[in-house]
Motif scaffolding. Structure first.
Motif, PDB file in Angstrom:
ATOM      1  N   ALA A  49      31.145  54.167  55.737  1.00 14.57           N
ATOM      2  CA  ALA A  49      31.828  54.052  54.658  1.00 14.57           C
ATOM      3  C   ALA A  49      31.988  55.153  53.332  1.00 14.57           C
ATOM      4  CB  ALA A  49      32.299  52.636  54.388  1.00 14.57           C
ATOM      5  N   ALA A  50      33.412  55.410  53.204  1.00 13.44           N
ATOM      6  CA  ALA A  50      32.985  56.482  52.022  1.00 13.44           C
ATOM      7  C   ALA A  50      33.388  56.027  50.744  1.00 13.44           C
ATOM      8  CB  ALA A  50      34.357  57.928  51.785  1.00 13.44           C
ATOM      9  N   PRO A  51      32.779  56.459  49.523  1.00 14.58           N
ATOM     10  CA  PRO A  51      32.729  55.711  48.540  1.00 14.58           C
ATOM     11  C   PRO A  51      34.558  55.089  47.870  1.00 14.58           C
ATOM     12  CG  PRO A  51      31.723  57.798  48.301  1.00 14.58           C
ATOM     13  CD  PRO A  51      32.149  57.344  49.632  1.00 14.58           C
ATOM     14  N   THR A  52      35.129  55.797  48.097  1.00 18.02           N
ATOM     15  CA  THR A  52      36.677  55.238  47.643  1.00 18.02           C
ATOM     16  C   THR A  52      36.878  54.068  48.282  1.00 18.02           C
ATOM     17  OG1 THR A  52      37.757  57.318  49.491  1.00 18.02           O
ATOM     18  CG2 THR A  52      37.418  58.068  47.050  1.00 18.02           C
ATOM     19  N   GLU A  53      36.389  54.154  49.853  1.00 21.05           N
ATOM     20  CA  GLU A  53      36.873  52.962  50.847  1.00 21.05           C
ATOM     21  C   GLU A  53      35.879  51.318  50.372  1.00 21.05           C
ATOM     22  OE1 GLU A  53      37.049  54.730  55.346  1.00 21.05           O
ATOM     23  OE2 GLU A  53      35.165  54.905  54.266  1.00 21.05           O
ATOM     24  N   VAL A  54      34.666  52.322  49.877  1.00 19.67           N
ATOM     25  CA  VAL A  54      33.781  50.968  49.672  1.00 19.67           C
ATOM     26  C   VAL A  54      34.652  50.380  47.482  1.00 19.67           C
ATOM     27  CG1 VAL A  54      31.807  50.143  48.337  1.00 19.67           C
ATOM     28  CG2 VAL A  54      31.715  52.090  50.105  1.00 19.67           C
ATOM     29  N   SER A  55      35.467  51.433  46.573  1.00 19.89           N
ATOM     30  CA  SER A  55      35.588  51.279  45.988  1.00 19.89           C
ATOM     31  C   SER A  55      37.373  50.074  46.214  1.00 19.89           C
ATOM     32  CB  SER A  55      36.302  52.202  44.919  1.00 19.89           C
ATOM     33  OG  SER A  55      37.026  51.604  43.955  1.00 19.89           O
ATOM     34  N   LYS A  56      37.743  50.864  46.834  1.00 25.02           N
ATOM     35  CA  LYS A  56      39.641  50.080  47.672  1.00 25.02           C
ATOM     36  C   LYS A  56      38.905  48.617  48.034  1.00 25.02           C
ATOM     37  CE  LYS A  56      43.347  50.363  49.847  1.00 25.02           C
ATOM     38  NZ  LYS A  56      44.101  50.990  51.359  1.00 25.02           N
ATOM     39  N   ALA A  57      38.450  47.947  48.528  1.00 23.56           N
ATOM     40  CA  ALA A  57      37.566  47.158  49.604  1.00 23.56           C
ATOM     41  C   ALA A  57      37.485  46.288  48.013  1.00 23.56           C
ATOM     42  CB  ALA A  57      36.666  47.222  50.274  1.00 23.56           C
ATOM     43  N   LEU A  58      36.677  46.908  47.610  1.00 19.05           N
ATOM     44  CA  LEU A  58      36.099  45.614  45.799  1.00 19.05           C
ATOM     45  C   LEU A  58      37.589  45.264  45.918  1.00 19.05           C
ATOM     46  CD1 LEU A  58      32.734  47.734  45.133  1.00 19.05           C
ATOM     47  CD2 LEU A  58      33.379  45.550  46.893  1.00 19.05           C
ATOM     48  N   VAL A  59      38.237  46.185  45.317  1.00 18.09           N
ATOM     49  CA  VAL A  59      39.619  45.722  44.437  1.00 18.09           C
ATOM     50  C   VAL A  59      40.288  44.836  44.756  1.00 18.09           C
ATOM     51  CG1 VAL A  59      41.429  46.879  42.796  1.00 18.09           C
ATOM     52  CG2 VAL A  59      39.544  47.446  42.743  1.00 18.09           C
ATOM     53  N   GLU A  60      40.245  45.591  46.211  1.00 22.20           N
ATOM     54  CA  GLU A  60      41.650  44.104  47.116  1.00 22.20           C
ATOM     55  C   GLU A  60      40.725  42.964  47.510  1.00 22.20           C
ATOM     56  OE1 GLU A  60      42.007  46.376  50.742  1.00 22.20           O
ATOM     57  OE2 GLU A  60      43.516  47.511  50.324  1.00 22.20           O
ATOM     58  N   ARG A  61      39.653  42.391  47.196  1.00 27.18           N
ATOM     59  CA  ARG A  61      39.065  41.653  47.982  1.00 27.18           C
ATOM     60  C   ARG A  61      38.973  40.088  45.915  1.00 27.18           C
ATOM     61  NH1 ARG A  61      33.932  41.461  51.005  1.00 27.18           N
ATOM     62  NH2 ARG A  61      33.571  39.978  49.678  1.00 27.18           N
ATOM     63  N   ALA A  62      39.147  41.340  45.365  1.00 27.31           N
ATOM     64  CA  ALA A  62      38.881  41.042  43.755  1.00 27.31           C
ATOM     65  C   ALA A  62      39.904  39.957  43.669  1.00 27.31           C
ATOM     66  CB  ALA A  62      38.690  41.725  42.346  1.00 27.31           C
ATOM     67  N   ALA A  63      39.098  38.984  42.977  1.00 33.12           N
ATOM     68  CA  ALA A  63      40.440  37.716  42.521  1.00 33.12           C
ATOM     69  C   ALA A  63      41.661  37.995  41.462  1.00 33.12           C
ATOM     70  CB  ALA A  63      39.797  36.951  42.932  1.00 33.12           C
ATOM     71  N   THR A  64      42.667  37.824  41.446  1.00 29.21           N
ATOM     72  CA  THR A  64      43.693  38.373  40.137  1.00 29.21           C
ATOM     73  C   THR A  64      44.387  37.163  39.547  1.00 29.21           C
ATOM     74  OG1 THR A  64      44.195  40.251  41.572  1.00 29.21           O
ATOM     75  CG2 THR A  64      45.494  39.735  40.093  1.00 29.21           C
ATOM     76  N   GLY A  65      44.122  36.927  38.021  1.00 22.86           N
ATOM     77  CA  GLY A  65      44.425  35.960  37.040  1.00 22.86           C
ATOM     78  C   GLY A  65      43.676  34.727  36.900  1.00 22.86           C
ATOM     79  N   LYS A  66      43.026  35.284  37.383  1.00 23.24           N
ATOM     80  CA  LYS A  66      41.416  33.574  37.243  1.00 23.24           C
ATOM     81  C   LYS A  66      41.064  33.511  36.369  1.00 23.24           C
ATOM     82  CE  LYS A  66      42.541  33.049  41.522  1.00 23.24           C
ATOM     83  NZ  LYS A  66      42.576  30.973  41.596  1.00 23.24           N
ATOM     84  N   MET A  67      40.993  34.849  34.992  1.00 25.89           N
ATOM     85  CA  MET A  67      40.145  34.957  33.682  1.00 25.89           C
ATOM     86  C   MET A  67      41.376  34.689  32.613  1.00 25.89           C
ATOM     87  SD  MET A  67      37.877  38.133  35.036  1.00 25.89           S
ATOM     88  CE  MET A  67      38.003  39.072  33.262  1.00 25.89           C
ATOM     89  N   SER A  68      40.959  34.244  31.622  1.00 21.71           N
ATOM     90  CA  SER A  68      41.820  34.285  30.436  1.00 21.71           C
ATOM     91  C   SER A  68      41.138  34.630  29.453  1.00 21.71           C
ATOM     92  CB  SER A  68      41.903  32.813  29.993  1.00 21.71           C
ATOM     93  OG  SER A  68      40.061  31.957  29.968  1.00 21.71           O
ATOM     94  N   ASP A  69      41.862  35.284  28.676  1.00 19.55           N
ATOM     95  CA  ASP A  69      41.487  35.930  27.099  1.00 19.55           C
ATOM     96  C   ASP A  69      41.246  37.402  27.633  1.00 19.55           C
ATOM     97  OD1 ASP A  69      41.727  35.701  24.210  1.00 19.55           O
ATOM     98  OD2 ASP A  69      39.948  35.373  24.227  1.00 19.55           O
ATOM     99  N   VAL A  70      42.128  38.566  28.065  1.00 23.01           N
ATOM    100  CA  VAL A  70      41.264  39.494  28.449  1.00 23.01           C
ATOM    101  C   VAL A  70      41.119  40.076  28.112  1.00 23.01           C
ATOM    102  CG1 VAL A  70      41.252  38.609  31.407  1.00 23.01           C
ATOM    103  CG2 VAL A  70      43.131  39.535  30.454  1.00 23.01           C
ATOM    104  N   GLY A  71      42.192  40.870  27.281  1.00 26.12           N
ATOM    105  CA  GLY A  71      42.736  41.165  26.277  1.00 26.12           C
ATOM    106  C   GLY A  71      44.021  42.427  26.972  1.00 26.12           C
ATOM    107  N   PRO A  72      44.601  43.051  26.229  1.00 25.04           N
ATOM    108  CA  PRO A  72      45.299  44.183  26.452  1.00 25.04           C
ATOM    109  C   PRO A  72      44.478  45.116  27.765  1.00 25.04           C
ATOM    110  CG  PRO A  72      45.114  44.238  24.557  1.00 25.04           C
ATOM    111  CD  PRO A  72      44.249  43.243  24.761  1.00 25.04           C
ATOM    112  N   GLY A  73      45.141  46.032  28.572  1.00 23.72           N
ATOM    113  CA  GLY A  73      44.793  46.489  29.566  1.00 23.72           C
ATOM    114  C   GLY A  73      43.478  46.097  30.282  1.00 23.72           C
ATOM    115  N   SER A  74      42.933  45.333  30.401  1.00 23.17           N
ATOM    116  CA  SER A  74      42.366  44.403  30.980  1.00 23.17           C
ATOM    117  C   SER A  74      43.117  44.670  32.861  1.00 23.17           C
ATOM    118  CB  SER A  74      41.662  43.414  30.745  1.00 23.17           C
ATOM    119  OG  SER A  74      41.082  42.718  31.883  1.00 23.17           O
TER     120      SER A  74
END
Length: 66
Positions: A31-56
């Motif tokens: 896997a190329a670095p961009t493929e690894v990065s994309k895979a990690l971002v896609e697997r990350a859970a969204t909206g699970k954290m609170s009080d994250v601050g603007p731009g997070s």
């Protein structure tokens, strides 16, 4: 074999991100670095954290650790 799921807040360049990328590369060694990065971002859970601050991205990195 048991599997431990680790969840950590997204931090670009953090040690946990590097470990998770290494685990991904262990399974996908060509896997190329961009493929690894994309895979990690896609697997990350969204909206699970609170009080994250603007731009997070509000992403929680998830890694399967055999």
């Amino acid at each position: 074999m048991s599997v431990t799921r680790t969840r950590v807040p997204h931090r670009a360049g953090g040690p946990t991100a590097a470990l998770t990328a290494a685990l991904c590369l262990a399974d996908h060694s060509t896997a190329a670095p961009t493929e690894v990065s994309k895979a990690l971002v896609e697997r990350a859970a969204t909206g699970k954290m609170s009080d994250v601050g603007p731009g997070s991205p509000n992403k929680l990195l998830q890694a399967d650790n055999p």
